[in-house]
Design a protein around this motif. Structure first.
Motif, PDB file in Angstrom:
ATOM      1  N   VAL A 273       0.840  -1.205   0.000  1.00 31.28           N
ATOM      2  CA  VAL A 273       0.000   0.000   0.000  1.00 31.28           C
ATOM      3  C   VAL A 273       0.872   1.251   0.000  1.00 31.28           C
ATOM      4  CG1 VAL A 273      -1.657   1.329   1.352  1.00 31.28           C
ATOM      5  CG2 VAL A 273      -1.940  -1.145   1.108  1.00 31.28           C
ATOM      6  N   ILE A 274       1.895   1.277   0.829  1.00 32.39           N
ATOM      7  CA  ILE A 274       2.769   2.449   0.917  1.00 32.39           C
ATOM      8  C   ILE A 274       3.526   2.668  -0.387  1.00 32.39           C
ATOM      9  CG2 ILE A 274       4.808   3.385   2.076  1.00 32.39           C
ATOM     10  CD1 ILE A 274       3.771   2.110   4.651  1.00 32.39           C
ATOM     11  N   VAL A 275       3.990   1.575  -1.008  1.00 32.46           N
ATOM     12  CA  VAL A 275       4.689   1.701  -2.293  1.00 32.46           C
ATOM     13  C   VAL A 275       3.750   2.270  -3.351  1.00 32.46           C
ATOM     14  CG1 VAL A 275       5.742   0.407  -4.179  1.00 32.46           C
ATOM     15  CG2 VAL A 275       6.385  -0.100  -1.821  1.00 32.46           C
ATOM     16  N   LEU A 276       2.519   1.767  -3.405  1.00 34.95           N
ATOM     17  CA  LEU A 276       1.546   2.274  -4.373  1.00 34.95           C
ATOM     18  C   LEU A 276       1.281   3.756  -4.156  1.00 34.95           C
ATOM     19  CD1 LEU A 276      -0.608   1.913  -6.598  1.00 34.95           C
ATOM     20  CD2 LEU A 276      -2.204   1.201  -4.794  1.00 34.95           C
ATOM     21  N   LEU A 277       1.046   4.129  -2.907  1.00 34.23           N
ATOM     22  CA  LEU A 277       0.788   5.537  -2.601  1.00 34.23           C
ATOM     23  C   LEU A 277       1.979   6.404  -2.983  1.00 34.23           C
ATOM     24  CD1 LEU A 277      -0.865   7.168   0.394  1.00 34.23           C
ATOM     25  CD2 LEU A 277       1.532   7.705  -0.004  1.00 34.23           C
ATOM     26  N   THR A 278       3.184   5.944  -2.675  1.00 29.51           N
ATOM     27  CA  THR A 278       4.382   6.740  -2.948  1.00 29.51           C
ATOM     28  C   THR A 278       4.561   6.945  -4.448  1.00 29.51           C
ATOM     29  OG1 THR A 278       5.423   5.866  -0.948  1.00 29.51           O
ATOM     30  CG2 THR A 278       6.859   6.899  -2.573  1.00 29.51           C
ATOM     31  N   VAL A 279       4.345   5.901  -5.229  1.00 29.24           N
ATOM     32  CA  VAL A 279       4.478   6.020  -6.687  1.00 29.24           C
ATOM     33  C   VAL A 279       3.486   7.032  -7.231  1.00 29.24           C
ATOM     34  CG1 VAL A 279       4.190   4.807  -8.876  1.00 29.24           C
ATOM     35  CG2 VAL A 279       5.449   3.724  -7.021  1.00 29.24           C
ATOM     36  N   VAL A 280       2.227   6.947  -6.785  1.00 26.47           N
ATOM     37  CA  VAL A 280       1.203   7.889  -7.261  1.00 26.47           C
ATOM     38  C   VAL A 280       1.545   9.309  -6.827  1.00 26.47           C
ATOM     39  CG1 VAL A 280      -1.236   8.518  -7.133  1.00 26.47           C
ATOM     40  CG2 VAL A 280      -0.582   6.111  -7.297  1.00 26.47           C
ATOM     41  N   ALA A 281       2.008   9.464  -5.578  1.00 25.44           N
ATOM     42  CA  ALA A 281       2.367  10.793  -5.081  1.00 25.44           C
ATOM     43  C   ALA A 281       3.532  11.377  -5.868  1.00 25.44           C
ATOM     44  CB  ALA A 281       2.710  10.725  -3.596  1.00 25.44           C
ATOM     45  N   VAL A 282       4.514  10.560  -6.202  1.00 26.60           N
ATOM     46  CA  VAL A 282       5.661  11.041  -6.986  1.00 26.60           C
ATOM     47  C   VAL A 282       5.200  11.528  -8.356  1.00 26.60           C
ATOM     48  CG1 VAL A 282       7.753  10.314  -8.185  1.00 26.60           C
ATOM     49  CG2 VAL A 282       7.414   9.686  -5.799  1.00 26.60           C
ATOM     50  N   LEU A 283       4.361  10.735  -9.018  1.00 25.80           N
ATOM     51  CA  LEU A 283       3.865  11.136 -10.335  1.00 25.80           C
ATOM     52  C   LEU A 283       3.028  12.420 -10.239  1.00 25.80           C
ATOM     53  CD1 LEU A 283       2.785   7.652 -11.758  1.00 25.80           C
ATOM     54  CD2 LEU A 283       4.837   8.975 -12.332  1.00 25.80           C
ATOM     55  N   SER A 284       2.243  12.526  -9.168  1.00 28.16           N
ATOM     56  CA  SER A 284       1.392  13.702  -9.003  1.00 28.16           C
ATOM     57  C   SER A 284       2.212  14.957  -8.751  1.00 28.16           C
ATOM     58  CB  SER A 284       0.407  13.480  -7.849  1.00 28.16           C
ATOM     59  OG  SER A 284      -0.362  14.636  -7.599  1.00 28.16           O
ATOM     60  N   VAL A 285       3.171  14.885  -7.815  1.00 26.25           N
ATOM     61  CA  VAL A 285       3.943  16.079  -7.488  1.00 26.25           C
ATOM     62  C   VAL A 285       4.869  16.458  -8.631  1.00 26.25           C
ATOM     63  CG1 VAL A 285       5.936  14.953  -6.377  1.00 26.25           C
ATOM     64  CG2 VAL A 285       5.191  17.192  -5.594  1.00 26.25           C
ATOM     65  N   ALA A 481      10.144  15.006  -6.163  1.00 27.42           N
ATOM     66  CA  ALA A 481      10.019  13.545  -6.156  1.00 27.42           C
ATOM     67  C   ALA A 481      10.859  12.915  -5.047  1.00 27.42           C
ATOM     68  CB  ALA A 481      10.437  12.987  -7.515  1.00 27.42           C
ATOM     69  N   PHE A 482      12.036  13.496  -4.773  1.00 25.45           N
ATOM     70  CA  PHE A 482      12.918  12.980  -3.720  1.00 25.45           C
ATOM     71  C   PHE A 482      12.200  12.957  -2.380  1.00 25.45           C
ATOM     72  CE2 PHE A 482      15.600  14.380  -0.161  1.00 25.45           C
ATOM     73  CZ  PHE A 482      16.416  13.261  -0.011  1.00 25.45           C
ATOM     74  N   TRP A 483      11.508  14.050  -2.044  1.00 26.98           N
ATOM     75  CA  TRP A 483      10.854  14.121  -0.742  1.00 26.98           C
ATOM     76  C   TRP A 483       9.671  13.159  -0.651  1.00 26.98           C
ATOM     77  CZ3 TRP A 483      12.979  15.619   3.442  1.00 26.98           C
ATOM     78  CH2 TRP A 483      13.977  16.593   3.419  1.00 26.98           C
ATOM     79  N   ALA A 484       8.935  13.001  -1.732  1.00 22.73           N
ATOM     80  CA  ALA A 484       7.840  12.028  -1.716  1.00 22.73           C
ATOM     81  C   ALA A 484       8.388  10.614  -1.505  1.00 22.73           C
ATOM     82  CB  ALA A 484       7.050  12.104  -3.019  1.00 22.73           C
ATOM     83  N   LEU A 485       9.487  10.290  -2.187  1.00 24.80           N
ATOM     84  CA  LEU A 485      10.104   8.977  -2.027  1.00 24.80           C
ATOM     85  C   LEU A 485      10.653   8.785  -0.615  1.00 24.80           C
ATOM     86  CD1 LEU A 485      12.030   8.711  -5.420  1.00 24.80           C
ATOM     87  CD2 LEU A 485      10.154   7.234  -4.670  1.00 24.80           C
ATOM     88  N   LEU A 486      11.307   9.814  -0.068  1.00 28.07           N
ATOM     89  CA  LEU A 486      11.901   9.698   1.262  1.00 28.07           C
ATOM     90  C   LEU A 486      10.822   9.502   2.328  1.00 28.07           C
ATOM     91  CD1 LEU A 486      14.491   9.756   2.905  1.00 28.07           C
ATOM     92  CD2 LEU A 486      14.249  12.238   3.114  1.00 28.07           C
ATOM     93  N   MET A 487       9.703  10.221   2.222  1.00 31.40           N
ATOM     94  CA  MET A 487       8.642  10.060   3.208  1.00 31.40           C
ATOM     95  C   MET A 487       7.989   8.692   3.101  1.00 31.40           C
ATOM     96  SD  MET A 487       6.856  13.829   3.618  1.00 31.40           S
ATOM     97  CE  MET A 487       6.566  14.156   1.866  1.00 31.40           C
ATOM     98  N   GLY A 488       7.809   8.203   1.882  1.00 32.02           N
ATOM     99  CA  GLY A 488       7.270   6.856   1.720  1.00 32.02           C
ATOM    100  C   GLY A 488       8.200   5.804   2.299  1.00 32.02           C
ATOM    101  N   ALA A 489       9.503   5.956   2.059  1.00 29.93           N
ATOM    102  CA  ALA A 489      10.479   5.003   2.596  1.00 29.93           C
ATOM    103  C   ALA A 489      10.508   5.049   4.119  1.00 29.93           C
ATOM    104  CB  ALA A 489      11.865   5.310   2.029  1.00 29.93           C
ATOM    105  N   ALA A 490      10.424   6.245   4.691  1.00 27.54           N
ATOM    106  CA  ALA A 490      10.422   6.371   6.152  1.00 27.54           C
ATOM    107  C   ALA A 490       9.209   5.673   6.759  1.00 27.54           C
ATOM    108  CB  ALA A 490      10.435   7.849   6.548  1.00 27.54           C
ATOM    109  N   ALA A 491       8.035   5.857   6.140  1.00 28.46           N
ATOM    110  CA  ALA A 491       6.824   5.203   6.642  1.00 28.46           C
ATOM    111  C   ALA A 491       6.959   3.686   6.558  1.00 28.46           C
ATOM    112  CB  ALA A 491       5.608   5.668   5.846  1.00 28.46           C
ATOM    113  N   ALA A 492       7.529   3.191   5.461  1.00 26.69           N
ATOM    114  CA  ALA A 492       7.695   1.745   5.287  1.00 26.69           C
ATOM    115  C   ALA A 492       8.600   1.161   6.365  1.00 26.69           C
ATOM    116  CB  ALA A 492       8.255   1.452   3.899  1.00 26.69           C
ATOM    117  N   VAL A 493       9.677   1.860   6.689  1.00 22.06           N
ATOM    118  CA  VAL A 493      10.605   1.362   7.706  1.00 22.06           C
ATOM    119  C   VAL A 493       9.974   1.400   9.089  1.00 22.06           C
ATOM    120  CG1 VAL A 493      12.811   1.795   8.850  1.00 22.06           C
ATOM    121  CG2 VAL A 493      12.645   1.970   6.374  1.00 22.06           C
TER     122      VAL A 493
END
Length: 574
Positions: A273-285, A481-493
């Protein structure tokens, strides 16, 4: 689209003057804004990016390597902060709402943000949709059902004399929820700081948190270490506040899929779920404010309205309407005492102070986003559309979901409170949907809405965080995109760590609000000051008497000179 000439400060070290966000350029005495950083070619502030990103990474690694020690340390600091800084935040939020109302409905309300010639870039529905979707976030779904039910079965200390399980308890539960998600929360997120931010942009300052200190520190804050420190702490606060909803989303969707479809929950599902959200957020931002963010914001509002209609039809329309009136009436009656309540410190730290610290931490970065999309609106429009209309809509939203949960709990005790106690907040809204006709369809729609809300918050805050780390111009796609990816990775961890990781993050959110509170505090007097300046420039109020001394009167003809002064003219500054 016409814009008025802004009174800019000459750019320093190649930094461009204010961008009007509509393709225009600011001018003063024939000097145009520096072309070194035109719109769309932002210059990244690498120290701010590295330090803020590095500190976030360090926290995540500490939680992963030593979760117990990290959690204990953060919780100890949290307890101290909630006890001693909580009162300041309660007063700050209440004062912010009061000053915002005064500005919005005074003569200064006619001031046009961005200059007399500025015109709105977005339609009203698009504008309010972006504001509401970003501020409400996934928390609006995560807490909307669970919090009122929690307060219904466990009466808040402020309403200690109310018997749980009664209609009075339902009104008290909604009133307490409104105190957390109502007028004060929205005011601190979108009013005074946004006014100061837009004015700073007119004066040639970038859309960065340090601009909030420009009215009384002046140009010193533009390139100073203090300015960099302000940007860094504000970025860390909003990143912590955004990673939280991403983590909540993973928990809620995992539980929903398990309950509705029998899909075994656990970390793999949460990670997916987090990976899906992060990908969509990256494309959106990456697509920018005008595309992805705007699209998801409008989709959120329409889906939210449709779901409210479904709950009202399938649930109990009469009970919800009665509860809204009863809860709002109690909230209005107890408005100030609820805001300043200091009765049970432990309870306040878990609820009121936690929420106020969370919203306060969002304040500076949220003001960047609101300033970015609000140019051309009047000050009154800004106050009404951030501090009045959205809170009313949010309170009704909480009544539809929370009131329906209370209604189902009254009919079948334990139906909602049972999963709430055993699983947590993420279980309440799914349990409620399952007990309505077409429960599976409703539950899936709720999960979809949660995802789109969190996507909107993630991409909007990624944009604002990238702006905070950009010296001039629009933040680059790569940094967004970097910040969207970093926040998604932080949530996953943090999800991997377990409940301790999420709990530590929730406590850390409040800790980061300490310095942000002192950054937001000056807006109580700087926002009225800059509003007065803009009002004089735009002719909304009469200009004050000139500061320079009057012309010297010739000594040889004093009587004649005195007769030349019009009767009633000001002799000195009033």
């Amino acid at each position: 689209m016409s814009t008025s000439p802004a009174r800019t400060v000459a750019p320093a070290d190649g930094e461009s003057a204010a961008d009007d966000d509509e393709g225009g350029h600011t001018e003063e005495e024939g000097h145009t804004a520096d072309a070194a950083a035109p719109r769309g070619r932002g210059r990244t502030d690498l120290p701010v990016l590295a330090v803020s990103g590095g500190l976030l990474t360090a926290f995540v690694l500490a939680a992963l390597i030593a979760p117990t020690a990290t959690g204990d340390a953060v919780n100890a600091v949290f307890t101290f902060v909630a006890r001693w800084f909580g009162p300041l935040w309660q007063v700050l939020l209440l004062a912010t709402f009061g000053v915002a109302l005064w500005l919005g409905f005074s003569r200064y309300g006619k001031v046009r943000l961005g200059g007399a010639g500025a015109r709105p870039e977005y339609g009203r529905f698009q504008w309010i949709a972006m504001i509401m979707s970003t501020l409400l976030a996934g928390g609006g779904v995560f807490f909307a059902a669970g919090e009122p039910v929690e307060h219904y079965i466990n009466t808040p200390p402020f309403y200690d004399g109310v018997k749980s399980g009664t209609q009075e308890a339902a009104d008290a539960a909604l009133s307490q929820s409104f105190a957390h998600w109502g007028f004060l929360a929205w005011a601190v997120l979108g009013t005074l700081a946004s006014i100061v931010m837009i004015r700073g942009q007119e004066r040639g300052m970038p859309l960065r948190p340090r601009t909030l200190l420009h009215p009384f520190l002046g140009e010193r804050v533009r390139h100073s270490r203090l300015g960099a420190a302000v940007d860094i702490v504000c970025v860390i606060a909003v990143v912590a506040g955004t990673v939280g909803p991403i983590g909540f989303l993973g928990l809620q969707v995992s539980y929903g899929l398990s309950e509705v479809f029998g899909i075994s929950g656990g970390y793999p599902v949460q990670l997916g779920v987090i990976v899906l959200l992060t990908v969509v957020a990256v494309l959106s931002v990456a697509s920018g404010v005008d595309r992805g963010i705007q699209f998801f914001s409008k989709a959120n509002i329409w889906l939210a309205v449709a779901l409210m209609a479904v709950f009202l039809v399938l649930g109990s329309l009469g009970f919800v309407l009665d509860s809204f009136l009863g809860g709002f009436g109690q909230y209005a009656r107890d408005f100030v005492p609820l805001a300043l309540n200091r009765g049970d410190h432990a309870w306040l730290g878990s609820w009121t102070v936690f929420f106020f610290g969370w919203f306060l931490g969002y304040g500076p970065l949220m003001s960047i986003f609101v300033a970015r999309i609000s140019r051309g609106r009047t000050l009154r429009d800004l106050v009404v559309s951030t501090a009045i209309v959205p809170p009313l809509a949010t309170m009704f939203w909480f009544t539809v979901f929370g009131g329906t949960g209370i209604f189902l709990e009254q009919r079948d005790p334990g139906a909602i409170s049972g999963p709430l106690k055993s699983v947590g907040m993420d279980a309440a809204v799914i349990s409620m949907a399952q007990r309505l006709p077409m429960g599976a369809v409703v539950a899936v729609a709720l999960l979809l809405l949660t995802i789109t809300f969190v996507v909107t918050t993630t991409d909007s805050m990624s944009y604002s965080i990238a702006s905070a780390g950009t010296r001039a111009g629009e933040p680059t796609r790569a940094v967004r995109a970097f910040w969207a990816l970093l926040m998604g990775a932080a949530a996953a961890v943090l999800i991997l760590v377990g409940d301790g990781g999420i709990t530590a993050l929730q406590s850390f959110i409040v800790v980061t609000a300490v310095p942000v509170g002192f950054i937001m505090l000056p807006t109580l007097w700087t926002a009225p000051r800059v509003a007065r300046e803009m009002a004089r420039e735009q002719g909304v109020v009469p200009p004050e008497a000139p500061l320079e001394a009057p012309p010297e009167v010739p000594s040889e003809a004093p009587s004649q000179a005195s007769q030349e002064v019009p009767q009633g003219a000001p002799q000195s500054r009033g």
